[in-house]
Design an enzyme around this catalytic site. Sequence first.
Site, short mmCIF file in Angstrom:
data_model
loop_
_atom_site.label_atom_id
_atom_site.label_comp_id
_atom_site.label_asym_id
_atom_site.label_seq_id
_atom_site.Cartn_x
_atom_site.Cartn_y
_atom_site.Cartn_z
CE LYS A 131 -37.24 36.22 -12.65
NZ LYS A 131 -37.15 35.00 -11.85
CG ASN A 132 -37.80 32.46 -14.48
OD1 ASN A 132 -37.00 33.09 -13.78
ND2 ASN A 132 -39.08 32.36 -14.19
NE ARG A 155 -40.41 28.67 -5.03
CZ ARG A 155 -40.01 29.80 -5.66
NH1 ARG A 155 -40.25 30.95 -5.09
NH2 ARG A 155 -39.38 29.74 -6.82
NE ARG A 209 -35.57 38.45 -6.79
CZ ARG A 209 -35.89 37.28 -6.26
NH1 ARG A 209 -36.70 37.23 -5.21
NH2 ARG A 209 -35.41 36.17 -6.74
CG ASP A 254 -43.75 32.78 -12.78
OD1 ASP A 254 -42.70 32.42 -13.33
OD2 ASP A 254 -44.04 32.45 -11.61
CB CYS A 287 -39.46 33.18 -1.25
SG CYS A 287 -40.60 32.50 -2.44
C1 EPZ Z 1 -39.46 28.19 -11.29
O1 EPZ Z 1 -39.30 28.12 -9.88
C2 EPZ Z 1 -39.46 29.66 -11.65
N1 EPZ Z 1 -38.18 30.25 -11.29
C3 EPZ Z 1 -40.60 30.38 -10.91
O2 EPZ Z 1 -40.60 31.75 -11.34
C4 EPZ Z 1 -41.91 29.73 -11.33
O3 EPZ Z 1 -42.98 30.33 -10.62
C5 EPZ Z 1 -41.87 28.22 -11.02
O4 EPZ Z 1 -40.73 27.62 -11.67
C6 EPZ Z 1 -43.12 27.50 -11.49
O5 EPZ Z 1 -43.27 27.67 -12.86
C7 EPZ Z 1 -37.11 30.07 -12.12
O6 EPZ Z 1 -37.21 29.42 -13.15
C8 EPZ Z 1 -35.83 30.71 -11.70
P1 EPZ Z 1 -40.75 24.54 -9.11
P2 EPZ Z 1 -38.98 26.70 -9.17
O7 EPZ Z 1 -39.61 23.76 -8.57
O8 EPZ Z 1 -38.22 25.84 -10.08
C9 EPZ Z 1 -42.44 21.99 -5.52
C10 EPZ Z 1 -40.64 34.09 -11.06
O9 EPZ Z 1 -41.52 34.85 -10.65
N2 EPZ Z 1 -41.08 21.45 -5.33
O10 EPZ Z 1 -41.21 24.26 -10.51
O11 EPZ Z 1 -38.42 27.00 -7.83
C11 EPZ Z 1 -42.54 23.47 -5.16
O12 EPZ Z 1 -42.75 23.63 -3.77
C12 EPZ Z 1 -40.36 32.78 -10.35
O13 EPZ Z 1 -39.94 34.31 -12.08
C13 EPZ Z 1 -40.85 20.48 -4.36
O14 EPZ Z 1 -41.76 20.08 -3.64
O15 EPZ Z 1 -40.43 26.08 -8.99
C14 EPZ Z 1 -43.74 23.92 -5.97
O16 EPZ Z 1 -44.92 23.63 -5.26
C15 EPZ Z 1 -41.24 32.61 -9.11
N3 EPZ Z 1 -39.60 19.97 -4.20
C16 EPZ Z 1 -43.69 23.03 -7.22
O17 EPZ Z 1 -42.77 21.96 -6.90
C17 EPZ Z 1 -38.54 20.39 -4.99
O18 EPZ Z 1 -37.41 19.87 -4.80
C18 EPZ Z 1 -43.16 23.72 -8.46
O19 EPZ Z 1 -41.97 24.41 -8.09
C19 EPZ Z 1 -38.79 21.38 -5.97
C20 EPZ Z 1 -40.06 21.89 -6.14
#
Ligand code: EPZ
Length: 437
Positions: free
Chosen positions: A22-23, A122, A414, A322, A117
Amino acid sequence: MESIVVRGGLKLSGEVIIDGAKNSALPLIAATLLAENGCSRLDNVPDLRDINTIIRLLEGMGADICRQGGRLEVTTSAVENCQAPYELVKTMRASILVLGPLMARFGKARVSLPGGCAIGARPVNLHIKGLEMMGARISVEHGYIIGQAERLKGADINFDVTTVTGTENLMMAAVLADGVTVLRNAAREPEIVDLAAFLRKMGARIEGDGTHTITITGVEKLLAADYQVMPDRIEAGTFMVAAGISDGDVVIKNAPLAAMGAVVTKLQEIGLLIEPLSPEEEDELHKNDKLLSGVAVRVRRGSAGLRALDVRTMPYPGFPTDMQSQVMVLLALAEGTSVISETIFENRFMHVFELQRMGADIEVEGRTAIVRGVAALSGAPVMASDLRASAGLVLAGLAAEGETVMSRVYHLDRGYAGFEKKLKALGADIRRVEENC
Ligand code: EPZ
């Protein structure tokens, strides 16, 4: 709404094949927006709610998308509506992935802020900050990100926090920018390497994907290309836990083992046997399968049973967040006390309260969960809160004594295609039912 009903205590056995990730599929589909002409053909695209959402999002922009089984044919030459409406973005945060491609190819975008969420706030501040460093003028009005730029310019961007979709969004923004972009402290997930490989097939110039420093040299235009989505390492890890928690013996086909080092190591330390098949066994097994890029592994519980172990979620190549709920369920039945530290998201323990109702002995202190193994879980009515929590609750139901009824199954749909059908084919007593309202 639908529920899943599972009666625990049965040992899983047989074979299951892992779908496309998915990702990886989500950023790949967003990246098709970068092609000025031609039709991109993506294979091994999983049949998921989130995939349907991003398809609707691109069709609303004017893309022409045709789906045949696992193949998606996407033509975006006629795209002109550079908008991602709240109605769709609120159902799938990853819609933010269209922001980079729209700014790169069209120099404009109006994308709903994804909002938080169940698992955390996020924010997308780093996505926006990177685009501004590339010369975009960004405003946030009435819940929408409004972006404008003549042509994005290359920039040297250092992420304060390692962000997966932030890295993907800015990589897609940079491929058509004027000059060189360097992304520092970039995420290293395998799905980012998949996206970079597809972008290179479209004509992009990218180096360093899979490391903390990615260098992108902008080009004038990109063309449609063909690509095969990598297998889903989280689905594969989920089925490994399913085999172990049910004390079963399962062959998992098409597992992206090379991308699962931390998961396989942890599960083996807890007590699972995870063994690649011999070449002869593999040939015999796959002679009828159009096997994709993964390998086949046999997963069983070792004779020493399940042992407690500390787990700390980290960005790749560390243990993935995840897989946190799934490994927690396994540790809930292990001998001893485990400490799980969730370092990525601030609220990713919603499944704990449901597991406690099934008899698990788990205590949450901030971003740490103390898991004391118990002899058995007991089936109970539970509620899914988010995608991976729902997978964990189903796994708990496989091992629990009696019946577990999990509501809000839409969370599960999802990220897992036909999860209960695959488990049923492995011998689980599991079915999906309409919830009497
Ligand atoms: C991706 O989400 C994945 N989703 C998530 O999978 C996964 O849990 C996550 O990466 C971590 O590996 C997809 O790839 C579609 P991040 P993402 O930005 O990119 C902070 C699932 O179950 N952050 O790597 O949204 C954030 O708050 C889903 O398949 C900021 O502060 O996660 C978090 O603490 C759930 N500012 C950390 O970074 C930003 O602008 C990592 O989040 C962006 C992120």
